[in-house]
Design an enzyme around this catalytic site. Sequence first.
Site, PDB file in Angstrom:
ATOM      1  N   LYS A 400       0.865  -1.181   0.000  1.00 17.82           N
ATOM      2  CA  LYS A 400       0.000   0.000   0.000  1.00 17.82           C
ATOM      3  C   LYS A 400       0.900   1.228   0.000  1.00 17.82           C
ATOM      4  O   LYS A 400       1.654   1.458   0.946  1.00 17.82           O
ATOM      5  CB  LYS A 400      -0.892   0.007   1.238  1.00 17.82           C
ATOM      6  CG  LYS A 400      -1.865  -1.161   1.308  1.00 17.82           C
ATOM      7  CD  LYS A 400      -2.682  -1.105   2.586  1.00 17.82           C
ATOM      8  CE  LYS A 400      -3.586  -2.319   2.717  1.00 17.82           C
ATOM      9  NZ  LYS A 400      -4.665  -2.342   1.709  1.00 17.82           N
ATOM     10  N   ARG A 477      -9.008 -12.586   2.172  1.00 14.60           N
ATOM     11  CA  ARG A 477      -9.781 -13.743   1.695  1.00 14.60           C
ATOM     12  C   ARG A 477      -8.960 -15.035   1.800  1.00 14.60           C
ATOM     13  O   ARG A 477      -9.525 -16.120   1.914  1.00 14.60           O
ATOM     14  CB  ARG A 477     -10.251 -13.495   0.265  1.00 14.60           C
ATOM     15  CG  ARG A 477      -9.156 -13.356  -0.758  1.00 14.60           C
ATOM     16  CD  ARG A 477      -9.616 -12.631  -2.011  1.00 14.60           C
ATOM     17  NE  ARG A 477      -9.831 -11.210  -1.759  1.00 14.60           N
ATOM     18  CZ  ARG A 477     -10.273 -10.356  -2.684  1.00 14.60           C
ATOM     19  NH1 ARG A 477     -10.562 -10.783  -3.905  1.00 14.60           N
ATOM     20  NH2 ARG A 477     -10.429  -9.079  -2.385  1.00 14.60           N
TER      21      ARG A 477
END
Length: 619
Positions: A400, A477
Site C-alpha cells: 500500500k 480472503r
Amino acid sequence: MPRTCTLSIQSAATRAKTYWTAACRSIKPRGTTASGFKVVGDSTFRCSAARLSAPKTLGAPLPVSSLAGFNLASRHSRQISSSKRHFRNVSAMGVNDEFSDKDLFSMPDPPALTCGAGEATAWSGDVLFVGLSEDAYDAESKSLSADAKAFFEGFNSAGVTATVADLFASDEEFKLKPGSSKLFSTCGSCSAKNICVVGLGKADAGGKKWGKSNWQVLGATMKAVAKANKCKTAALVTPGSSSAVVEDVANGLFLGAYESTRFKSKQKGGLDTLTSVDLLGIEVDSLEQKVAEAAALAKGITMARYLVEAPPNVASPKHLAECAKMIAEKFPDVFTLTVLSREECEKLGMGCYLSVGEAADTDSQFIHLKYKGPGWTESSPKIGLVGKGVTFDSGGYNIKAGAGSMIEMMKFDMGGAGAVLGSALAVGGIKPTNVEVNFITAACENMINGHGLRPGDVITASNGKTVEVNNTDAEGRLTLCDAIVYAGKEKCDTIVDIATLTGACIVALGMGIGGIYSNSDDLAGDLIGGGAQHGEKLWRMPLEDDYMEHLKSPVADMKNTGIRWGGSITAALYLKEFVPEKTDWAHIDMAGPVWDDKNGGATGFGVATLTQYVRSRSQ
C-alpha cells in the site's frame, strides 16, 4: 572492479555475517507454540511465565483439541523453512513493553438504571433530562404544546418556565431534532440542579426504519451532556411521548460519548462520571434483565472498539488470543478455547492462511472459541462466526503506497475479528440457550521480507483447492477461506464471515453501510433485520455467478482477485468456493463502517448484528 569497491563489499559481507551470528544466539525455545503458550502434554496449554502480555495471574489451563491425521505434504504446497523464525525479536511477539503494565481489556462500569413512578418536579440530582418530540413546540405561535407547558408549570417556578420559553425564542435552529439539547441551571428554583431539554424528533418516528432509533440517540445525547458537565446523577422524563424503549436508551447511555484514552500519557479524569439514571414515570417488565442484556451488548461493542483502535504494536495476533482467553476465563461454564499452533495449522493444510503471515515477526494465531449455551444438545443449532484478523496489512509485495492507500489505518484490518470477539463477550454475558456458536479468527500480519508471499505464487487451501496469488494485498480472503473450511469441519449449519475486505465496497456503499452477500434469503433477512434493531446498516449485494469468470487461473484452480470492477462481488464469490455444500452462508463486508472519525474512531460495527442473530437462533 576497483580494489576499493572490493574491500567495501567484503566489509559489508563481514558486517552481515557478524549480525546474523549474533541474531542466531537468540533462537526462540522450541518448547513453546507459535501462539506463545507453553505446551503441557497434548491437550492443554498454559501461558508461559515469560510472556510479555499483561502480568495477570492465570487460572486453570484451558482445553485445546488434538488435531492430527492430516497429510501436509499433499495439501500444503508452500513449505517455508522454519529457520527464519530463529531471528525473531521476541518482544514483537506479544504486547509492547510500554503497555504491559496496563489491563487493556478493563472497562468502566455502566451507570445504574432504575424505573419509577416518582414526580419529575420532586426529583433531586445533577441533571433532569426532559425529552420532547418536535410537535412539543410550535415555532409560528412560539408556544409549547399543552403537555409540555403543563409539565414545566408543575415546577411552580416562574424562572424555569421563562427559561424554557427563552431557549426556543433565542435559537430558531433548536427544533427538537434527535440529538439536539439545551441545558440550563435551575439556580436552586427546584430540587434538580440542572434541566436539559432534549429533542426526540418526530413523534411517530419511534420505530427503527434505518440506522439508530431516536431513543438510542437520546441515550447517547444524555451521556454526552452528562460527561461535558461532569454530572454523576441524572433522570429522564418524556412528557406527552410514548414510553421510552429502555433497551435503546440504555444502549445509547452505555455507548455514547466514547473517547479513546487508553494509550494517552495523561488520562483525563472523570471521563465516565455518570453513575445512575432514573427513568421517571416509566414502568418496565423485567427491567433488570433488559438492562443487564443491554450492558452485555455494550461491553461487547466496547471490546471490539478496544481491539480495532489499538495500535498494531499492541493489537498483535497474540493480543487477540489473549482477548479470547480472557473471555473463556470470564465465562468458563459456556466457553472452551482452542489456539492452534503453526504446526497444527500445517497438519490441517491451511496453506492460504499460513502464507499470509510468513513475512511477519509476530506469530500467527488461529483462534477458536466454542460457546455451548445452557440446554445445549448435539441437535442444537451450530453457528460459525468467522472474523478477518489481519492485525496490520502492509499489502505485502503489492504494498500500500501513495495518497489514499490508508496504510496508516491498517490496524483496523482486523475489524472482523474485533466484531467476532466482541460478540463472543456479549453472548457470554447474555447466555442464549440451546445454541452452539463457534467464534473463529485466523489472526496474522501481512508484512514483507524474503520469505513472504509473492505475486504469482500458487498455494493450497485446506479443502485442497489451489489458488494463484495475483495480488498479495488481497490477503484477507486467503485467511478467511481456510477459516471457513475449518468452520465446516466443525459441522456448522450456518457460517457468517465478517471482514474489512474490499475498498470496492466502500466505493459502492460509502462509510456508513456494510455490504452483505448470502446464498440464503432467510439468513440475509435475519442478519439485516438483526442489525436494524440496533442501528447497524447492511445492504444486500448480488452474488453474480457470471463474475467467477474473472477468477479463472491458467495455472491453478482460481486466482485470489478478479478485475478492478465489481471487486467486492468477486471477493464474495471467492469465499463462496470454500463454503461446504448445504450450508447457509453470509459474507459481511464492513470496510466502510468499521471506523468513524467524527464519532470516536472505532465503531464496534458488527457486534450487535452477530449477537442478535445468535439470540434469534436460541431455542
